[in-house]
Design a protein around this motif. Structure first.
Motif, PDB file in Angstrom:
ATOM      1  N   UNK A   5      83.663 -71.832  51.710  1.00 46.57           N
ATOM      2  CA  UNK A   5      84.551 -71.296  52.283  1.00 46.57           C
ATOM      3  C   UNK A   5      83.613 -69.374  51.798  1.00 46.57           C
ATOM      4  N   UNK A   6      84.833 -68.152  52.147  1.00 47.20           N
ATOM      5  CA  UNK A   6      83.958 -67.015  51.335  1.00 47.20           C
ATOM      6  C   UNK A   6      83.256 -66.993  49.864  1.00 47.20           C
ATOM      7  N   UNK A   7      84.672 -67.780  48.648  1.00 51.62           N
ATOM      8  CA  UNK A   7      84.809 -66.916  48.150  1.00 51.62           C
ATOM      9  C   UNK A   7      83.995 -68.016  47.116  1.00 51.62           C
ATOM     10  N   UNK A   8      83.482 -68.908  47.486  1.00 54.55           N
ATOM     11  CA  UNK A   8      82.223 -69.856  47.145  1.00 54.55           C
ATOM     12  C   UNK A   8      80.434 -69.150  47.059  1.00 54.55           C
ATOM     13  N   UNK A   9      80.645 -68.305  48.328  1.00 56.03           N
ATOM     14  CA  UNK A   9      79.653 -68.531  48.876  1.00 56.03           C
ATOM     15  C   UNK A   9      79.227 -67.269  48.040  1.00 56.03           C
ATOM     16  N   UNK A  10      80.279 -66.190  47.802  1.00 61.13           N
ATOM     17  CA  UNK A  10      80.434 -64.689  47.155  1.00 61.13           C
ATOM     18  C   UNK A  10      79.422 -65.263  45.666  1.00 61.13           C
ATOM     19  N   UNK A  11      80.133 -66.829  45.155  1.00 63.32           N
ATOM     20  CA  UNK A  11      79.776 -66.836  44.270  1.00 63.32           C
ATOM     21  C   UNK A  11      78.536 -67.150  43.329  1.00 63.32           C
ATOM     22  N   UNK A  12      78.304 -68.187  44.571  1.00 60.44           N
ATOM     23  CA  UNK A  12      76.483 -68.406  44.270  1.00 60.44           C
ATOM     24  C   UNK A  12      75.734 -67.300  44.144  1.00 60.44           C
ATOM     25  N   UNK A  13      76.231 -66.285  45.585  1.00 65.84           N
ATOM     26  CA  UNK A  13      75.554 -64.470  46.140  1.00 65.84           C
ATOM     27  C   UNK A  13      75.207 -64.906  43.946  1.00 65.84           C
ATOM     28  N   UNK A  14      75.560 -64.338  43.640  1.00 68.92           N
ATOM     29  CA  UNK A  14      75.914 -63.730  41.939  1.00 68.92           C
ATOM     30  C   UNK A  14      74.185 -64.271  41.935  1.00 68.92           C
ATOM     31  N   UNK A  15      74.566 -66.063  41.551  1.00 72.83           N
ATOM     32  CA  UNK A  15      73.090 -66.799  41.167  1.00 72.83           C
ATOM     33  C   UNK A  15      72.013 -65.995  42.146  1.00 72.83           C
ATOM     34  N   UNK A  16      71.517 -66.170  43.343  1.00 70.82           N
ATOM     35  CA  UNK A  16      70.674 -66.122  43.781  1.00 70.82           C
ATOM     36  C   UNK A  16      70.061 -64.555  43.162  1.00 70.82           C
ATOM     37  N   UNK A  17      70.692 -63.117  42.998  1.00 72.20           N
ATOM     38  CA  UNK A  17      70.375 -61.976  42.693  1.00 72.20           C
ATOM     39  C   UNK A  17      69.900 -62.273  41.325  1.00 72.20           C
ATOM     40  N   UNK A  18      70.725 -63.436  40.189  1.00 72.34           N
ATOM     41  CA  UNK A  18      70.225 -63.639  38.353  1.00 72.34           C
ATOM     42  C   UNK A  18      69.700 -64.474  38.827  1.00 72.34           C
ATOM     43  N   UNK A  19      68.934 -65.042  39.072  1.00 75.23           N
ATOM     44  CA  UNK A  19      68.327 -66.381  39.297  1.00 75.23           C
ATOM     45  C   UNK A  19      66.905 -65.968  38.648  1.00 75.23           C
ATOM     46  N   UNK A  20      66.059 -65.216  38.863  1.00 72.44           N
ATOM     47  CA  UNK A  20      65.530 -64.684  38.286  1.00 72.44           C
ATOM     48  C   UNK A  20      65.454 -64.896  36.547  1.00 72.44           C
ATOM     49  N   UNK A  21      65.505 -64.212  36.276  1.00 71.93           N
ATOM     50  CA  UNK A  21      66.103 -63.179  34.965  1.00 71.93           C
ATOM     51  C   UNK A  21      67.519 -64.362  33.992  1.00 71.93           C
ATOM     52  N   UNK A  22      67.664 -65.460  34.818  1.00 74.48           N
ATOM     53  CA  UNK A  22      68.411 -66.583  33.860  1.00 74.48           C
ATOM     54  C   UNK A  22      67.323 -67.588  33.925  1.00 74.48           C
ATOM     55  N   UNK A  23      66.809 -67.676  34.464  1.00 72.95           N
ATOM     56  CA  UNK A  23      65.197 -68.035  34.883  1.00 72.95           C
ATOM     57  C   UNK A  23      64.352 -67.829  33.033  1.00 72.95           C
ATOM     58  N   UNK A  24      64.240 -67.363  33.524  1.00 77.39           N
ATOM     59  CA  UNK A  24      63.283 -66.795  32.525  1.00 77.39           C
ATOM     60  C   UNK A  24      63.641 -66.125  31.219  1.00 77.39           C
ATOM     61  N   UNK A  25      65.110 -66.006  31.149  1.00 77.59           N
ATOM     62  CA  UNK A  25      66.215 -65.923  29.570  1.00 77.59           C
ATOM     63  C   UNK A  25      65.536 -67.032  29.441  1.00 77.59           C
ATOM     64  N   UNK A  26      65.737 -67.930  29.609  1.00 79.42           N
ATOM     65  CA  UNK A  26      66.021 -69.082  28.644  1.00 79.42           C
ATOM     66  C   UNK A  26      64.188 -69.614  27.629  1.00 79.42           C
ATOM     67  N   UNK A  27      62.827 -68.694  28.122  1.00 83.59           N
ATOM     68  CA  UNK A  27      62.311 -68.567  27.573  1.00 83.59           C
ATOM     69  C   UNK A  27      62.169 -67.740  26.261  1.00 83.59           C
ATOM     70  N   UNK A  28      62.809 -66.647  27.074  1.00 81.05           N
ATOM     71  CA  UNK A  28      62.304 -65.270  26.671  1.00 81.05           C
ATOM     72  C   UNK A  28      63.919 -64.724  25.577  1.00 81.05           C
ATOM     73  N   UNK A  29      64.708 -65.609  25.630  1.00 78.91           N
ATOM     74  CA  UNK A  29      66.147 -65.290  25.083  1.00 78.91           C
ATOM     75  C   UNK A  29      66.420 -66.602  24.207  1.00 78.91           C
ATOM     76  N   UNK A  30      66.994 -67.241  25.050  1.00 77.00           N
ATOM     77  CA  UNK A  30      67.972 -68.443  24.840  1.00 77.00           C
ATOM     78  C   UNK A  30      66.592 -68.713  23.518  1.00 77.00           C
ATOM     79  N   UNK A  31      65.393 -68.993  23.483  1.00 77.88           N
ATOM     80  CA  UNK A  31      64.733 -69.837  22.836  1.00 77.88           C
ATOM     81  C   UNK A  31      64.603 -69.340  21.727  1.00 77.88           C
ATOM     82  N   UNK A  32      64.254 -68.365  21.538  1.00 78.31           N
ATOM     83  CA  UNK A  32      63.625 -67.029  20.792  1.00 78.31           C
ATOM     84  C   UNK A  32      65.266 -67.005  19.896  1.00 78.31           C
ATOM     85  N   UNK A  33      66.140 -66.551  20.255  1.00 85.20           N
ATOM     86  CA  UNK A  33      67.326 -67.332  19.981  1.00 85.20           C
ATOM     87  C   UNK A  33      68.033 -68.187  18.852  1.00 85.20           C
ATOM     88  N   UNK A  34      67.672 -69.236  19.538  1.00 95.09           N
ATOM     89  CA  UNK A  34      67.848 -70.602  18.818  1.00 95.09           C
ATOM     90  C   UNK A  34      67.428 -70.755  17.644  1.00 95.09           C
TER      91      UNK A  34
END
Lengths: 286, 308
Positions: A5-34
């Protein structure tokens, strides 16, 4: 292919734009914070050793109840932020509005107002004037903005008051370079057609400022408020200096982490309140 | 008769209007010129001190007007900085980081600005938190990450995060782009979507070219901040060969302070050399800024598309 559905696809596209950032945030943000969060709840078993023992809220209790320096620097930074943020914002908005007009030599003026930023970040401005910025701004305010004759006429007490006021203003102005650049970009993005049609309806400059400029740059105003607040709390503030002193110079990184968490949680809540407050004024083009 | 009266009336209004405008204009120039002095003061101080001779340092009467221009300071600073090699190091790093930040941060910011998805609030809070937390306070775990990757001693810990939306103030750049995208009307993107253009392509072909002003803001800020930053490079680089100008500067300051603490004001290595070194570092980025801000003005005047 699966149909979405359009809504679902729009939601997924959001993740597409954020995926590089979310992926690296595991190492560069969440790990240091934890890591630093865990650190703040523990102490090292022996001096200099890396194995840790869980001690719960001990460090937090110490920071809030026993450490006068922590409370003092905290309140100092808080006071500075509350006083200086509005002044910086109003000043940089005025300068940006003037510089966005078609005045002669605006290239020159724009370069000049950015000079303290060029010198200011990193090591330069701090060391530039041997005695530290505050003192030199004071000297400058005393010697140049407030001429000798006037000082003698006013007497030492009043001229001291005026020159310390002027030196605060000077520091505020030196700190508004980034905000000026951001406001300038925001103002110049406003389509000229809006002003033209307002002018046809014989709106005054004053009305156009309140009815067009201000609403159109509201997201940029939020950006500048958040930037000013965060940079006043972070970076070169005495609080962060104190954190570094306890953490690095005295080697109490667990305690520094606990202080850091109290402090940064406070800043985060403050920024959250700014967002909530500004939501009423912001026209988001969504 | 009434037509004549009307004309008179309009004429009077125009004259008053013009007078008011010139007054406002005059006031603006006076105001700006006054301020220029405050802003130029530290810069002038730097330039004058960089040309002070040892004799002038000892002469209390010399503050702004020098007896001679002591270019030797620059010669010394030039050698101490190992200027040409380090300039190239700094230049390459800065250009790469600007490129990385502009692309990766605008990309992520577009996701934050235009789409709704699960966990958006959580990620946005994390973003703001990472603007708030200074790198100094989480440098130990970051160092561990990069040493696991075997990147310590290379430039990768500075350049690669810039391409992922992290690095020096990366989160701030995402936030800047997000706010600018929010003030952008979305009608063009909707039109593109109706014509069957995918979101990623819409972003690169329509949104990105339209956001010249926010790109300029981020370029300028990333340039200045990377150029002057010394904390992370100092931690990660290790090898003197790869040092940037900004990393060497603190050591020059320390050297100067050490010499002065030893009571040898007259020696060649004084504040003048430190300021000459500072000037040598600031000048390239100042020239670049003047060039960029001209582009910036032109870019804005030619981009009429953002209007509804």
């Amino acid at each position: 292919m699966k149909k979405l559905t359009i809504g679902k696809r729009k939601r997924l596209t959001g993740y597409v734009f954020l995926s590089p950032w979310i992926f690296s945030s595991v190492f560069l943000l969440f790990f240091p914070i934890t890591y630093s969060l865990l650190l703040s709840f523990s102490e090292s078993v022996a001096a200099g050793s890396f194995s840790l023992r869980f001690i719960g809220l001990e460090h937090y209790r110490e920071a809030l109840l026993a450490d006068n320096d922590f409370i003092y620097s905290f309140l100092y930074v808080l006071k500075e932020t509350v006083v200086k943020t509005p002044v910086i914002l109003v000043f940089s908005l005025i300068i940006a509005i003037i510089l966005s007009r078609n005045i002669k030599g605006r290239g020159f003026f724009r370069s000049v107002f950015f000079l303290p930023v060029l010198l200011g970040s990193g090591y330069v401005m701090r060391q530039l004037l041997g005695q530290g910025i505050d003192q030199s701004a004071m000297d400058m305010a005393r010697g140049i903005l407030l001429p000798q004759m006037l000082q003698e006429y006013l007497g030492p007490k009043i001229s001291d008051m005026i020159s310390s006021f002027l030196s605060i203003i000077t520091i505020v102005m030196w700190k508004s370079g980034v905000q000026i650049v951001i406001f300038l970009a925001g103002i110049q993005k406003i389509p000229a057609s809006l002003y033209e049609s307002a002018r046809v309806d014989s709106a005054t400059e004053w009305e156009m400022f309140w009815k067009i400029t201000l609403p159109m740059i509201s997201p940029i105003i939020l950006l500048n408020i958040v930037y000013t607040v965060i940079s006043s709390f972070g970076g070169d503030s005495p609080m962060v200096d104190y954190l570094k002193y306890r953490g690095f110079s005295l080697g109490e990184s667990e305690y520094a982490a606990a202080m850091g968490w109290i402090y940064f949680a406070f800043v985060l809540v403050t920024v959250g309140l700014v967002f909530l407050f500004m939501r009423r004024f912001i026209k988001e083009a969504e | 008769m009434s037509v004549y009266n009307n004309a008179l009336h309009i004429g009077k209004n125009v004259r008053r209007f013009v007078n008011q405008r010139t007054l406002v204009r005059l006031f603006m120039y006076v105001f700006l010129s006054g301020l220029v002095f405050v802003f130029i003061y530290p810069f002038l101080y730097m330039l004058v001190t960089s040309l002070k001779s040892p004799a002038d340092f000892n002469d209390i009467s010399v503050e702004w007007i020098l007896n001679e221009l002591h270019w030797d300071n620059y010669r010394l600073a030039f050698t101490a900085l190992e200027y040409p090699r380090r300039l190239i190091n700094t230049l390459v790093m800065t250009v790469l980081c600007i490129l990385g930040h502009v692309i990766s941060c605008s990309f992520a910011a577009y996701g934050f600005a235009r789409f709704k998805f699960h966990g958006k609030g959580f990620f946005f809070t994390a973003l703001i938190l990472s603007i708030i937390i200074p790198t100094e306070t989480i440098i130990v775990p970051l160092y561990q990450v990069f040493s696991k990757l075997n990147w310590v001693g290379t430039q990768l810990p500075i350049i690669v995060p810039a391409f992922l939306g992290f690095g020096l103030k990366g989160a701030l750049f995402i936030f800047i782009f997000r706010q600018f995208f929010l003030s952008l009307p979305s009608s063009l993107e909707e039109a593109a979507a109706i014509d069957g253009c995918g979101s990623v392509r819409t972003f690169f072909n329509i949104v990105f070219p339209m956001s010249k002003s926010s790109i300029m803001v981020c370029t300028v800020l990333a340039m200045v901040w990377h150029w002057n930053d010394f904390f992370e490079p100092m931690i990660y680089l290790g090898n003197q060969e790869k040092f940037y100008l900004s990393v060497v500067l603190p050591s020059i300051y320390q050297l100067v302070e050490g010499v002065e603490a030893g009571g040898m004001q007259e020696t060649l290595f004084n504040d003048g050399v430190a300021m000459a070194a500072t000037t040598l570092i600031v000048i390239p980025v100042f020239i670049a800024y003047m060039f960029l801000q001209r582009q910036f003005m032109e870019g804005i005047e030619h981009s009429g598309i953002t209007g509804e």
